[in-house]
Design an enzyme around this catalytic site. Structure first.
Site, short mmCIF file in Angstrom:
data_model
loop_
_atom_site.label_atom_id
_atom_site.label_comp_id
_atom_site.label_asym_id
_atom_site.label_seq_id
_atom_site.Cartn_x
_atom_site.Cartn_y
_atom_site.Cartn_z
N TYR A 61 0.84 -1.21 0.00
CA TYR A 61 0.00 0.00 0.00
C TYR A 61 0.86 1.25 0.00
CZ TYR A 61 -3.77 3.21 1.29
OH TYR A 61 -4.68 4.24 1.31
N HIS A 126 -1.48 -4.85 -5.38
CA HIS A 126 -0.95 -4.55 -4.05
C HIS A 126 -1.93 -4.98 -2.96
CE1 HIS A 126 -3.47 -1.22 -2.43
NE2 HIS A 126 -3.71 -0.94 -3.70
N CYS A 127 -1.37 -5.22 -1.77
CA CYS A 127 -2.14 -5.40 -0.54
C CYS A 127 -1.54 -4.43 0.47
CB CYS A 127 -2.12 -6.85 -0.06
SG CYS A 127 -0.47 -7.53 0.20
N MET A 128 -1.64 -4.72 1.75
CA MET A 128 -1.10 -3.78 2.73
C MET A 128 0.42 -3.83 2.78
SD MET A 128 -1.86 -1.38 4.79
CE MET A 128 -3.63 -1.61 5.05
#
Length: 262
Positions: A61, A126-128
């Site tokens: 992120y 994307h993720c975190m």
């Protein structure tokens, strides 16, 4: 803003902000990465990892929040795998967000990525943290679009983003998806989560490898000589006297000399 601050732009994003003090950039959101584990050898980069050249990128992120850096890489679309993460730049990028934060809908994500590939548009997944959820989506895409098995797809992504660390639940989902794509795996051995090590360097210091047979020195061979088996020095025992005997012998010698001289 002071003149000194204007003359010292951020070396990453090129904008003027107190990046050394942890202040986020007001333009692109960049901030200095904080590494809590000093022993970690994995370098934190402001840029996402390029998985497929000029097409597929993988990141966190934090990477997705740096619009200017994404534009420098030509990224125009973003696949957000975490509903809790906000899509910050809807006027600059085309977003697709997975709606379920408990399950991974591979087919939904892959459909979006295939459309991006068809349109020749560069896309960021994307993720975190960019370690588990988003890498799983990318691995699933490689299995579906490239026809690669799970181990090969995982290897490909891991090599290009070493920080990838799939949890057991996510890896199990990928195993199920592999079975869905390639059919029953009943006749194949059960595959555990692969473990990848750093490549062995070409040079060597002649240290034995685990596969080498190490020759242990033999200390009890017939040719070895014991320290107790050494020859005794040929010195007559009477030449060495100790204690009272030596004292009496010395007095006798002195008396003999005195008698000879009288």
């Amino acid at each position: 803003m002071r003149k000194r601050e204007r003359e010292n732009p951020c070396g990453i994003c090129g904008h003027y902000h107190k990046y050394e003090e942890g202040e986020p950039c007001g333009i692109c959101g960049h901030r200095m990465a904080v590494v809590t584990d000093k022993s970690s050898s994995i370098q934190v980069s402001a840029f996402p990892s390029e998985i497929l050249p000029e097409f597929l990128y993988l990141g966190s992120y934090d990477n997705a929040s740096r619009a200017e850096l994404l534009k420098t890489q030509g990224i125009s679309r973003v696949l957000n795998t975490v509903p809790a993460c906000q899509n910050l730049y809807k006027n600059s990028f085309t977003y697709h967000c997975l709606q379920d934060d408990q399950d991974l809908h591979f087919d939904d994500a892959i459909q979006f990525l295939e459309q991006c590939e068809k349109d020749r548009a560069r896309v960021l997944v994307h993720c975190m943290s960019g370690k588990s959820r988003s890498p799983a989506i990318v691995i699933a895409y490689l299995m579906k679009s490239k026809g690669w098995k799970l181990a090969q797809s995982y290897q490909w992504v891991k090599d290009r983003r070493p920080s990838v660390d799939l949890n057991q639940g996510v890896y199990q989902k990928l195993q199920e998806y592999e079975q869905k794509i390639f059919g029953s795996l009943e006749n194949q051995p059960a595959s555990a989560m692969p473990v990848f090590t750093s490549p062995v360097p070409a040079f060597s210091f002649n240290y034995p490898t685990p596969t080498d047979s190490v020759q242990i020195p033999t200390f009890n061979s017939s040719g070895a000589t014991s320290v107790f088996a050494r020859p005794v020095f040929g010195v007559p025992p009477q030449d060495f006297t100790f204690g009272a005997a030596a004292h009496n012998q010395r007095n006798t010698s002195e008396s003999d000399i005195a008698m000879d001289g009288s």
